[in-house]
Design a protein around this motif. Sequence first.
Motif, mmCIF file in Angstrom:
data_model
loop_
_atom_site.group_PDB
_atom_site.id
_atom_site.type_symbol
_atom_site.label_atom_id
_atom_site.label_comp_id
_atom_site.label_asym_id
_atom_site.label_seq_id
_atom_site.Cartn_x
_atom_site.Cartn_y
_atom_site.Cartn_z
ATOM 1 N N PHE B 5 0.755 -1.186 0.097
ATOM 2 C CA PHE B 5 0.016 -0.099 0.085
ATOM 3 C C PHE B 5 0.828 1.201 -0.106
ATOM 4 N N LYS B 7 0.581 5.867 -1.025
ATOM 5 C CA LYS B 7 -0.282 6.652 -1.529
ATOM 6 C C LYS B 7 -0.373 6.893 -3.128
ATOM 7 N N PRO B 15 -0.039 18.715 1.957
ATOM 8 C CA PRO B 15 -1.001 17.992 3.094
ATOM 9 C C PRO B 15 -2.641 18.238 3.473
ATOM 10 N N LEU B 16 -3.292 17.513 3.673
ATOM 11 C CA LEU B 16 -4.658 17.823 3.724
ATOM 12 C C LEU B 16 -4.936 18.715 4.866
ATOM 13 N N CYS B 22 -10.796 13.324 10.626
ATOM 14 C CA CYS B 22 -11.955 13.491 9.739
ATOM 15 C C CYS B 22 -11.585 12.723 8.435
ATOM 16 N N THR B 23 -12.864 11.816 8.039
ATOM 17 C CA THR B 23 -12.819 10.949 7.050
ATOM 18 C C THR B 23 -12.847 11.589 5.726
ATOM 19 N N HIS B 24 -12.972 12.985 5.554
ATOM 20 C CA HIS B 24 -12.588 13.165 4.169
ATOM 21 C C HIS B 24 -11.418 12.812 3.705
ATOM 22 N N GLY B 25 -10.546 12.642 4.289
ATOM 23 C CA GLY B 25 -9.114 12.293 3.572
ATOM 24 C C GLY B 25 -8.937 10.810 2.946
ATOM 25 N N ILE B 26 -9.973 9.899 3.761
ATOM 26 C CA ILE B 26 -10.339 8.638 3.330
ATOM 27 C C ILE B 26 -10.647 8.606 1.830
ATOM 28 N N ARG B 29 -8.858 9.719 -0.795
ATOM 29 C CA ARG B 29 -8.068 8.764 -1.274
ATOM 30 C C ARG B 29 -8.833 7.614 -2.202
ATOM 31 N N ILE C 10 3.394 14.566 8.735
ATOM 32 C CA ILE C 10 2.021 14.850 8.200
ATOM 33 C C ILE C 10 0.840 14.232 8.915
ATOM 34 N N CYS C 59 -6.216 5.356 7.295
ATOM 35 C CA CYS C 59 -5.475 6.756 7.540
ATOM 36 C C CYS C 59 -5.831 7.734 6.420
ATOM 37 N N PRO C 60 -6.516 8.901 7.229
ATOM 38 C CA PRO C 60 -7.125 10.049 6.330
ATOM 39 C C PRO C 60 -6.120 10.898 5.589
ATOM 40 N N ASP C 61 -4.968 10.420 6.100
ATOM 41 C CA ASP C 61 -3.469 11.506 5.656
ATOM 42 C C ASP C 61 -2.523 10.666 4.804
ATOM 43 N N CYS C 62 -2.829 9.513 4.273
ATOM 44 C CA CYS C 62 -1.954 8.824 3.539
ATOM 45 C C CYS C 62 -0.522 8.948 4.209
#
Lengths: 348, 251, 68
Positions: B5, B7, B15-16, B22-26, B29, C10, C59-62
């Motif tokens: 795995f 990115k 960076p977000l 916060c699950t926006h990041g998921i 992705r 991050i 992970c929301p931030d990779c």
Amino acid sequence: MAKKLYKGNEAVAEAAIQAGCRYFFGYPITPQNEIPEYMARRMPKVGGTFLQAESEVAAINMVYGAGGSGARVMTSSSSPGVSLKQEGISYIAGAEVPCVIVNMVRGGPGLGSIQPAQSDYFQATKGGGHGDYHLVVYAPGGIQEAVDLTMKAFDTADLYRMPVMILGDGMIGQMMEPAEIPEDYQPIVTDKSWATTGGGRRVINSLYIQPDELERVNLRLQKKYALIKEKETMYDEYLTEDAELIFAAYGTTARICQSAINMLRADGVKAGLIRPITLWPFPDAPFAAAAARDGVKKFLTVEMSCGQMIEDVKLSVGGRKEVAFYGRTGGMIPMPRDVYHYALSVMR
Amino acid sequence: MAVVFKKTSMLTDVPLHYCPGCTHGIIHRLVAESIEELGAADKAIGVAPVGCAVFAYNYFNCDMQEAAHGRAPAVATGIKRVNRDCVVFTYQGDGDLASIGTAEIVHAAARGENITVIFVNNGIYGMTGGQMAPTTLPGQVTTTSPYGRDTSHCGYPIGISELLSTLKAPSFIERVSVHDVKNVVNAKRAIKEAFRRQIDGKGFSLVEVLSTCPTNWGMNPLDALKWLEANMIPYYPLGNYKDRDKEAASK
Amino acid sequence: MAKLTFASEICKGCGLCVNACPKKLLELDKSRINKKGYNPVHITDQAACVACAACARMCPDCVITVER
């Protein structure tokens, strides 16, 4: 190419197509319905897209998306609908997306009337939406000029990456006149590498969360606007050389004023007309020059409104001469005789 | 060693800005991975909303436009009509899509506009500080429903997937969640399928993703996941709401 | 043999990965604070990791790269 008899709205629509417009997003509202109707018939035949949006709000945002993708795109509406578009116009101006917006103005405020008016001058020239921005606003005085300015509008929009408005009125939209629409028009070609066409990392955006960054953007826009004022200001003069009374009028009322001027001249009153063709940038130079002439006694602004353009006329005249006003409103159209009588009373 | 795995390159290195957990990041992705895996990286154009995801144009590694509040489906319509071979998507929150943008989403869906909509539902306005959303649950406390959402005063939450599934044109509408690994994997499948429908020219697709807002819900990130599962899923049942491929197959 | 790599700078210390790990091998490192001001995640027993990538998927931030 021979002249043909065109209805104003249809002439504007065909002129747009001849200028390379292949996307039109609109919504029905009187008195501009012939534009979307014409586009609905015509666009499929030239490989273009006509889409009736669910609202003026959606239509202007479709324009934003299509313009941001580099297409020549137009929308049209009339006063209440153009009010709805203001949000999108502000975003389009902020994101520097080229497009053309037609407003065939009707009486207001509110739902107003469906008859011709010029009461959207403030909205068109003083921002309309939020923020420090301008549109180039062309005010055609007849059908041929509506054709010419519509075609020019697409070039201006592309050249400066900004929304351009054609400000007509119900009269310009509905009346018929002979006009020639060139079929060999060569649109200017500008660099559109900024457009989102896939495969890039381009961003069409008007959000600058850091205030110093937004200030820089706004100052850059102001520089662009200054350049436009220098290069793109348009006006026409009619019998102003020896005039003691200078009319100020645009679009439909300018034609009415010309008739009134001919009547006045027949009576020995030396009257003339300065007709702004771009309402923004406003042609203040000819007004300032006329105000400085000893022979010029007074100015008379004639509008189908309660007095909007008169503010720019007064700014240009700079207090050196009196600026009188004659207006009809609500969709009422002044007759040449009314203007003539009012002018006589002003000069008495 | 083999990479199991890492990115996706469809996300930039920026960076977000989202709050911790916060699950926006998921969801970002999953969208980015789906586009990459479908080979659409070079023809993707995204539309960012107004709300917490307003800066999405900084994160998706493709052409992006930033829309006015609620107007993303109209902007995407304009983009798609010009770029018919591109993969056009909107990424919108519940305030953006289900409140101010109801007209635009309903009509884009009704037209069968060939775009993909990622609808992030966390039941609250995040960016502006936790106000009541059209999706806020009955009784839920927010800064503008300080005594709990009173349904006699301001009605009931809008089920967007249910509502849009009554329309004929949409190809694919599904509601998913990202509150645990299993659901994240399932959400990825749905998002990828939604994009596949667009690529295949099947028309409008939408995935509603239940998401958390730890900051404005006033919880730590783990409790927020549990709260989502316990409170949101009963009100917003997960599953497929419309699948025209299946409808066609069953006829 | 599995290897987790963390983009610690991050990491926002949200703990979603800690919760997701089926073998409970992750924890927030209370002895460190990253530039963002958070205790970043680290792995307590690299040898026990089976590279299931559940942590990375939550992970929301990779932050996490998983290799095997």
